[in-house]
Design a protein around this motif. Structure first.
Motif, PDB file in Angstrom:
ATOM      1  N   ASN A   1       0.823  -1.200   0.000  1.00 44.48           N
ATOM      2  CA  ASN A   1       0.000   0.000   0.000  1.00 44.48           C
ATOM      3  C   ASN A   1       0.857   1.250   0.000  1.00 44.48           C
ATOM      4  N   HIS A   2       0.231   2.364  -0.373  1.00 43.74           N
ATOM      5  CA  HIS A   2       0.893   3.662  -0.447  1.00 43.74           C
ATOM      6  C   HIS A   2       0.945   4.345   0.915  1.00 43.74           C
ATOM      7  N   SER A   3       2.023   5.061   1.134  1.00 46.75           N
ATOM      8  CA  SER A   3       2.120   5.993   2.252  1.00 46.75           C
ATOM      9  C   SER A   3       2.875   7.215   1.755  1.00 46.75           C
ATOM     10  N   CYS A   4       2.455   8.380   2.221  1.00 46.81           N
ATOM     11  CA  CYS A   4       3.189   9.602   1.890  1.00 46.81           C
ATOM     12  C   CYS A   4       4.531   9.621   2.612  1.00 46.81           C
ATOM     13  N   VAL A   5       4.645   8.820   3.669  1.00 47.55           N
ATOM     14  CA  VAL A   5       5.902   8.659   4.407  1.00 47.55           C
ATOM     15  C   VAL A   5       6.187   7.157   4.454  1.00 47.55           C
TER      16      VAL A   5
ATOM     17  N   SER B   1       4.806  17.757  -2.600  1.00 50.67           N
ATOM     18  CA  SER B   1       4.039  18.217  -1.440  1.00 50.67           C
ATOM     19  C   SER B   1       2.768  17.371  -1.318  1.00 50.67           C
ATOM     20  N   ALA B   2       2.109  17.428  -0.162  1.00 50.31           N
ATOM     21  CA  ALA B   2       0.869  16.672   0.048  1.00 50.31           C
ATOM     22  C   ALA B   2      -0.184  17.028  -1.008  1.00 50.31           C
ATOM     23  N   PRO B   3      -0.435  18.315  -1.309  1.00 48.30           N
ATOM     24  CA  PRO B   3      -1.434  18.626  -2.342  1.00 48.30           C
ATOM     25  C   PRO B   3      -1.051  18.071  -3.718  1.00 48.30           C
ATOM     26  N   GLN B   4       0.238  18.077  -4.044  1.00 44.02           N
ATOM     27  CA  GLN B   4       0.673  17.533  -5.339  1.00 44.02           C
ATOM     28  C   GLN B   4       0.443  16.017  -5.373  1.00 44.02           C
ATOM     29  N   ARG B   5       0.766  15.325  -4.279  1.00 48.12           N
ATOM     30  CA  ARG B   5       0.549  13.868  -4.217  1.00 48.12           C
ATOM     31  C   ARG B   5      -0.942  13.569  -4.311  1.00 48.12           C
ATOM     32  N   ASN B   6      -1.776  14.298  -3.601  1.00 47.00           N
ATOM     33  CA  ASN B   6      -3.213  14.056  -3.641  1.00 47.00           C
ATOM     34  C   ASN B   6      -3.777  14.267  -5.034  1.00 47.00           C
TER      35      ASN B   6
END
Length: 183
Positions: free
Chosen positions: A129-133, A173-178
């Motif tokens: 699964n994916h994680s941003c970290v 960044s979080a918005p770019q990943r989302n």
């Protein structure tokens, strides 16, 4: 939580505590930073996801019966229930000619594209699964001709092993990943 399937001495596939995430890969013991967790020959390898989508029907037909059976059972989107069924209908009853969109959905949700790896789809790695970290990194190993998963940090026993689905863009960044996840 019972194991769905053991991968090796260090890893098992099982239901995530957050059931909305489906299945995931979890550790069976403490693992050290840098450890290679898995080396897996991919079912399919392409230069890009676009190439994979364009060629999936032909590539699927070239897979062995065993690999076709594993491939067709992979996750194909939020409304897909196939991976969670305890008894899947007989493989011989599946008319592959009627499921080309399912093949593309499987590629969409299970392949990983990034620098150094192109686009690959490997069955066991598909359960990461994916994680941003993330605590692990997927890498293409030319010597082994395989996808390898390495620990980015120490991982505790029972912890889920996660990667970033954006291998080439771990510093977004979080918005770019989302925004990329929404596509």
């Amino acid at each position: 939580m019972n194991s769905f399937m053991s991968i090796n001495d260090e890893l098992v596939i099982k239901q995530c505590p957050d059931v909305s995430k489906g299945l995931g890969v979890f550790t069976t013991r403490n693992l050290s930073k840098g450890l290679r967790l898995l080396a897996e020959t991919p079912l399919l390898a392409y230069e890009s996801t676009f190439d994979a989508m364009e060629d999936i029907e032909r590539s699927f037909e070239c897979l062995s019966f065993f690999n076709q059976a594993g491939f067709i059972r992979l996750f194909a989107g939020a409304l897909d229930i196939t991976p969670f069924l305890k008894k899947i209908r007989r493989w011989s009853e599946i008319d592959v000619a009627r499921v080309p969109n399912r093949l593309r959905q499987i590629v969409r949700f299970n392949s990983v594209e990034g620098q150094g790896i192109g686009c690959v789809l490997a069955i066991l790695s598909s359960f990461l699964n994916h994680s941003c970290v993330p605590n692990a990194f997927l890498y293409w190993n030319d010597t082994l001709n395989a996808v390898t998963i390495h620990a980015l940090r120490n991982i505790s026993k029972g912890e889920e092993v996660t990667i970033s689905y954006f291998q080439e863009s771990v510093y977004l960044s979080a918005p770019q990943r989302n925004a990329r996840l929404a596509n």
